[in-house]
Structures are given as structure tokens and as C-alpha cells.
Design a protein around this motif. Structure first.
Motif, PDB file in Angstrom:
ATOM      1  N   GLY A 115      86.730  32.873 -14.333  1.00  0.00           N
ATOM      2  CA  GLY A 115      85.968  34.030 -14.761  1.00  0.00           C
ATOM      3  C   GLY A 115      85.214  34.669 -13.607  1.00  0.00           C
ATOM      4  N   ASP A 116      84.361  35.632 -13.940  1.00  0.00           N
ATOM      5  CA  ASP A 116      83.566  36.326 -12.936  1.00  0.00           C
ATOM      6  C   ASP A 116      82.426  35.437 -12.451  1.00  0.00           C
ATOM      7  N   LYS A 117      82.108  35.566 -11.152  1.00  0.00           N
ATOM      8  CA  LYS A 117      80.939  34.906 -10.610  1.00  0.00           C
ATOM      9  C   LYS A 117      79.790  35.901 -10.611  1.00  0.00           C
ATOM     10  N   LEU A 118      78.676  35.510 -11.231  1.00  0.00           N
ATOM     11  CA  LEU A 118      77.549  36.419 -11.415  1.00  0.00           C
ATOM     12  C   LEU A 118      76.257  35.744 -10.991  1.00  0.00           C
ATOM     13  N   ARG A 119      75.271  36.564 -10.612  1.00  0.00           N
ATOM     14  CA  ARG A 119      73.931  36.068 -10.291  1.00  0.00           C
ATOM     15  C   ARG A 119      73.069  36.201 -11.542  1.00  0.00           C
ATOM     16  N   GLY A 120      72.394  35.123 -11.917  1.00  0.00           N
ATOM     17  CA  GLY A 120      71.627  35.162 -13.155  1.00  0.00           C
ATOM     18  C   GLY A 120      70.227  34.596 -12.990  1.00  0.00           C
ATOM     19  N   LEU A 121      69.312  35.054 -13.842  1.00  0.00           N
ATOM     20  CA  LEU A 121      67.941  34.554 -13.875  1.00  0.00           C
ATOM     21  C   LEU A 121      67.814  33.599 -15.053  1.00  0.00           C
ATOM     22  N   VAL A 122      67.419  32.362 -14.783  1.00  0.00           N
ATOM     23  CA  VAL A 122      67.249  31.373 -15.851  1.00  0.00           C
ATOM     24  C   VAL A 122      65.992  31.712 -16.645  1.00  0.00           C
ATOM     25  N   ALA A 166      70.798  31.905 -19.108  1.00  0.00           N
ATOM     26  CA  ALA A 166      70.590  32.757 -17.937  1.00  0.00           C
ATOM     27  C   ALA A 166      70.891  34.208 -18.304  1.00  0.00           C
ATOM     28  N   ARG A 167      70.074  35.112 -17.782  1.00  0.00           N
ATOM     29  CA  ARG A 167      70.272  36.545 -18.008  1.00  0.00           C
ATOM     30  C   ARG A 167      71.015  37.121 -16.809  1.00  0.00           C
ATOM     31  N   VAL A 168      72.161  37.748 -17.065  1.00  0.00           N
ATOM     32  CA  VAL A 168      72.980  38.321 -15.995  1.00  0.00           C
ATOM     33  C   VAL A 168      73.252  39.793 -16.309  1.00  0.00           C
ATOM     34  N   THR A 169      73.672  40.506 -15.282  1.00  0.00           N
ATOM     35  CA  THR A 169      74.112  41.892 -15.476  1.00  0.00           C
ATOM     36  C   THR A 169      75.618  41.935 -15.292  1.00  0.00           C
ATOM     37  N   SER A 170      76.305  42.357 -16.333  1.00  0.00           N
ATOM     38  CA  SER A 170      77.766  42.429 -16.297  1.00  0.00           C
ATOM     39  C   SER A 170      78.207  43.798 -16.803  1.00  0.00           C
ATOM     40  N   GLU A 171      78.929  44.495 -15.949  1.00  0.00           N
ATOM     41  CA  GLU A 171      79.412  45.842 -16.286  1.00  0.00           C
ATOM     42  C   GLU A 171      78.256  46.748 -16.722  1.00  0.00           C
ATOM     43  N   GLY A 172      77.147  46.648 -15.983  1.00  0.00           N
ATOM     44  CA  GLY A 172      76.006  47.511 -16.227  1.00  0.00           C
ATOM     45  C   GLY A 172      75.149  47.128 -17.410  1.00  0.00           C
ATOM     46  N   GLU A 173      75.459  46.005 -18.059  1.00  0.00           N
ATOM     47  CA  GLU A 173      74.718  45.591 -19.254  1.00  0.00           C
ATOM     48  C   GLU A 173      74.090  44.214 -19.024  1.00  0.00           C
ATOM     49  N   GLN A 174      72.827  44.072 -19.458  1.00  0.00           N
ATOM     50  CA  GLN A 174      72.175  42.765 -19.367  1.00  0.00           C
ATOM     51  C   GLN A 174      72.561  41.919 -20.570  1.00  0.00           C
ATOM     52  N   ILE A 175      73.053  40.718 -20.304  1.00  0.00           N
ATOM     53  CA  ILE A 175      73.432  39.810 -21.377  1.00  0.00           C
ATOM     54  C   ILE A 175      72.925  38.409 -21.051  1.00  0.00           C
ATOM     55  N   GLU A 176      72.825  37.575 -22.071  1.00  0.00           N
ATOM     56  CA  GLU A 176      72.383  36.195 -21.887  1.00  0.00           C
ATOM     57  C   GLU A 176      73.558  35.253 -22.095  1.00  0.00           C
ATOM     58  N   LEU A 177      73.701  34.322 -21.170  1.00  0.00           N
ATOM     59  CA  LEU A 177      74.806  33.369 -21.220  1.00  0.00           C
ATOM     60  C   LEU A 177      74.272  31.953 -21.411  1.00  0.00           C
ATOM     61  N   ALA A 206      79.083  29.931 -19.716  1.00  0.00           N
ATOM     62  CA  ALA A 206      79.288  29.955 -18.266  1.00  0.00           C
ATOM     63  C   ALA A 206      78.962  28.590 -17.679  1.00  0.00           C
ATOM     64  N   MET A 207      79.393  28.407 -16.431  1.00  0.00           N
ATOM     65  CA  MET A 207      79.075  27.197 -15.684  1.00  0.00           C
ATOM     66  C   MET A 207      78.177  27.578 -14.512  1.00  0.00           C
ATOM     67  N   ILE A 208      77.109  26.807 -14.296  1.00  0.00           N
ATOM     68  CA  ILE A 208      76.223  27.034 -13.155  1.00  0.00           C
ATOM     69  C   ILE A 208      76.835  26.357 -11.931  1.00  0.00           C
ATOM     70  N   LEU A 209      77.073  27.157 -10.903  1.00  0.00           N
ATOM     71  CA  LEU A 209      77.696  26.633  -9.696  1.00  0.00           C
ATOM     72  C   LEU A 209      76.667  26.216  -8.653  1.00  0.00           C
ATOM     73  N   SER A 210      75.551  26.962  -8.569  1.00  0.00           N
ATOM     74  CA  SER A 210      74.546  26.654  -7.552  1.00  0.00           C
ATOM     75  C   SER A 210      73.217  27.309  -7.911  1.00  0.00           C
ATOM     76  N   VAL A 211      72.146  26.808  -7.271  1.00  0.00           N
ATOM     77  CA  VAL A 211      70.808  27.366  -7.437  1.00  0.00           C
ATOM     78  C   VAL A 211      70.389  27.970  -6.111  1.00  0.00           C
ATOM     79  N   GLU A 212      69.869  29.195  -6.156  1.00  0.00           N
ATOM     80  CA  GLU A 212      69.404  29.834  -4.928  1.00  0.00           C
ATOM     81  C   GLU A 212      68.126  29.147  -4.427  1.00  0.00           C
ATOM     82  N   GLU A 213      67.862  29.281  -3.127  1.00  0.00           N
ATOM     83  CA  GLU A 213      66.659  28.676  -2.556  1.00  0.00           C
ATOM     84  C   GLU A 213      65.422  29.237  -3.250  1.00  0.00           C
ATOM     85  N   ARG A 214      64.486  28.352  -3.577  1.00  0.00           N
ATOM     86  CA  ARG A 214      63.286  28.748  -4.311  1.00  0.00           C
ATOM     87  C   ARG A 214      62.139  29.089  -3.355  1.00  0.00           C
ATOM     88  N   ARG A 215      61.263  30.011  -3.797  1.00  0.00           N
ATOM     89  CA  ARG A 215      60.016  30.268  -3.070  1.00  0.00           C
ATOM     90  C   ARG A 215      59.028  29.146  -3.315  1.00  0.00           C
TER      91      ARG A 215
END
Length: 314
Positions: A2-9, A19-30, A66-75
Motif C-alpha cells: 500500500g501507500d506509505k504515509l506520514r501520520g500523527l498518532v 494515526a491521522r494521515v492525509t491521503s488524497e487531500g483528505e484527513q483520515i484515521e487509520l 495500516a502497519m507502522i514502519l517507523s517513528v520519527e525522532e522526537r523533540r
């Protein structure tokens, strides 16, 4: 694939997150699961991801899974030590402000609990403010007022509010506008009520007090992020009755407590001083001189005991 997307948990427990992602201009929860048993670099955590984390997910075709592949570095992270799991429990990530909630009564004021929340924020490098909720309830305790004044004296800002009557809510709303906040406090202090007052219409379930013990009943079982109309994000955390600071050794506590830190290393025995019995201890001298409040000193000792694996009677 599937598509790889950046999401906010925004919520989740252990290995299943939303996680909330933007796909095709629309915000959705996965609904997301972690790919594999553990995420790299998160092996020793009670839960590897928390609300506020940004993740890379792989969405299943034509699905809200969806499957979580990685976590971005945290502040930063706001966490606690989970005694049962024997590991760090992440409560929130990438936070701008910690909102540490207490009440003067119902449940009773617990400054030692508040000390631990404030300490954890300072450990994480997160700015914090104190919210004293339920000021609509009558109380006449000089000790409570004195302790709250002491927090102001050592540099903490306090908002006195009533989620029930909305007193002080607009001022609090201005203080936190546009920020990502973590809301923390013992069970029963009204964290969910505060969010409902800040954003009418959310209708978050609110807890009740156990009348026999004057304690809160847990209604929030996992951290969850709410977004207000002005873009402010609030991560509500589970109410607990005991909070053990995380990612710190007992010998380091003195360097984070604000009025203790300037005296760090200045005792006759330097950093090896236990601050309990030694002659030339600058901490005990400051307590005797009234520079450090006796209750804060007692709280310091109890925190150190907890970190050393000893039992406290609080």
C-alpha cells in the motif's frame, strides 16, 4: 503493497494505535499495528509509541488499516516509570506544555503528587504550568494556600479554574492556544471536565469520585489527543494514584528540583551527599533557613526512595 504515509498518532494502547494521515487531500484515521514484534530503538519501553508521535505507516489497499514502519525522532517525551511493567511508559510525545492538574479538595490536595509531575516535565525539558481545578468548592485550608504560593515562589505559574462554572477557562485557553499540551494529574481532578470546558461539544466521558475513599475512578485508560477549534492539541493521560518519575537516578533529582538545583554539588560531601544526615549539607541548611519548604524536602526524600526501589507511605 500500500501507500506509505506520514501520520500523527492520536491514541492507542501497546501495539494498536490510531494515526491521522492525509491521503488524497483528505484527513483520515487509520488503525495501525506495529510491523514486527518491536520497533527499532523502542525495545525497552512499556509502550513504544504515544499520542503526539509522528510515524511512517504503510496503508493496506482500500482499507482503514495500516502497519507502522517507523517513528520519527522526537523533540521530547512525557513519561512515567511503570512499576508493573518495569519499564518507561510513554504518555505523550513532542509536547510544548505540561498542564499539571490538582484540586484543593475532592480529591484532596496532594502536593507530593504534583511535585512529581512538575519534576517529570523538567526532566523532559517541557515547560509546565499548574492548574488548580474545582475552585468552586469551598475550602479553608491555610496549608494549601501556602503550598500553592510556594510553587509561585519557585517559578511555576498557576491557573485557578473551575471546569464546572467555567471560571478561569478563557484565561487558560489563551495561555495554551496553538500548543500541543499534555494534561496530567491524579484520578478525579477533572482532566476530562477541563477539556470539555475548553471545547464545549466534545462530550468526553467524565469520571466520578469514590465517595468512601474520596478518590477518582479511572475513566481514561490510555492517552488520547483532542484538538480544539483553535488548533490547540491536548493529550489527556490516564489518571493514576502513584507517579514514579522516569529516566532519572535518585542522585540526579537535586539537579532538577528548581530551588534545590543551585545548591547541587555545594555540600561538604559534594555530589555524594545523601542530604539526610551529613554535616555541611547545603540542602538541609536551606530547609532549616526556610529557603526550601519542609514539604518539598520531604517530597524530595520520598522521590529518591521510590527511585531506589524503596516503599513510601504516600
Amino acid at each position: 503493497m500500500g501507500d506509505k504515509l506520514r501520520g500523527l498518532v492520536i491514541s492507542g494502547s501497546r501495539n494498536i494505535m490510531t494515526a491521522r494521515v492525509t491521503s488524497e487531500g483528505e484527513q483520515i484515521e487509520l488503525e495501525c499495528r506495529i510491523k514486527g514484534k518491536v520497533l527499532k530503538g523502542q525495545e525497552n519501553l512499556y509502550n513504544p509509541i504515544a499520542p503526539g508521535d509522528w510515524v511512517v505507516v504503510e496503508r493496506e489497499m482500500n482499507s482503514r488499516a495500516a502497519m507502522i514502519l517507523s517513528v520519527e525522532e522526537r523533540r521530547n517525551i512525557f513519561s512515567r516509570y511503570n512499576q508493573k511493567g518495569g519499564a518507561s511508559q510513554l504518555l505523550a510525545a513532542n509536547v510544548d506544555l505540561a498542564l499539571c492538574v490538582c484540586t484543593p479538595s475532592s480529591p484532596p490536595f496532594r502536593p507530593r503528587f504534583l511535585d512529581r509531575l512538575l519534576l517529570q516535565a523538567d526532566i523532559a525539558g517541557i515547560d509546565s504550568i499548574i492548574i488548580c481545578n474545582k475552585i468552586d468548592l469551598e475550602y479553608d485550608d491555610i496549608d494549601i494556600n501556602e503550598r500553592l504560593e510556594e510553587y509561585c515562589h519557585i517559578g511555576y505559574k498557576i491557573h485557578y479554574i473551575s471546569a464546572k462554572t467555567s471560571e478561569g477557562i478563557q484565561e487558560l485557553k489563551k495561555e495554551i492556544a496553538g500548543k500541543t499540551c499534555v494534561l496530567a494529574g491524579q484520578s478525579g481532578v477533572g482532566k476530562s471536565s477541563i477539556i470539555n470546558a475548553l471545547q464545549p461539544g466534545l462530550d468526553i466521558r467524565e469520571g466520578e469520585l469514590n465517595e468512601k475513599y474520596d478518590r477518582g475512578v479511572h475513566t481514561t485508560t490510555m492517552s488520547i489527543m483532542f484538538e480544539l477549534a483553535d488548533g490547540t492539541k491536548i493529550i489527556d493521560t490516564p489518571g493514576v494514584r502513584r507517579f514514579i518519575p522516569d529516566r532519572i537516578q535518585s542522585s540526579e533529582v537535586i539537579t532538577y528540583l528548581r530551588e534545590f538545583a543551585p545548591l547541587s554539588g555545594k555540600c561538604s560531601f559534594g555530589m555524594s551527599c545523601s542530604h539526610k544526615t551529613e554535616r555541611g549539607c547545603k540542602i538541609m541548611e536551606a530547609v532549616h533557613a526556610g529557603i526550601i519548604h519542609e514539604d518539598r524536602y520531604d517530597s524530595f526524600l520520598r522521590i529518591c526512595n521510590d527511585l531506589d526501589g524503596k516503599e513510601n507511605d504516600d
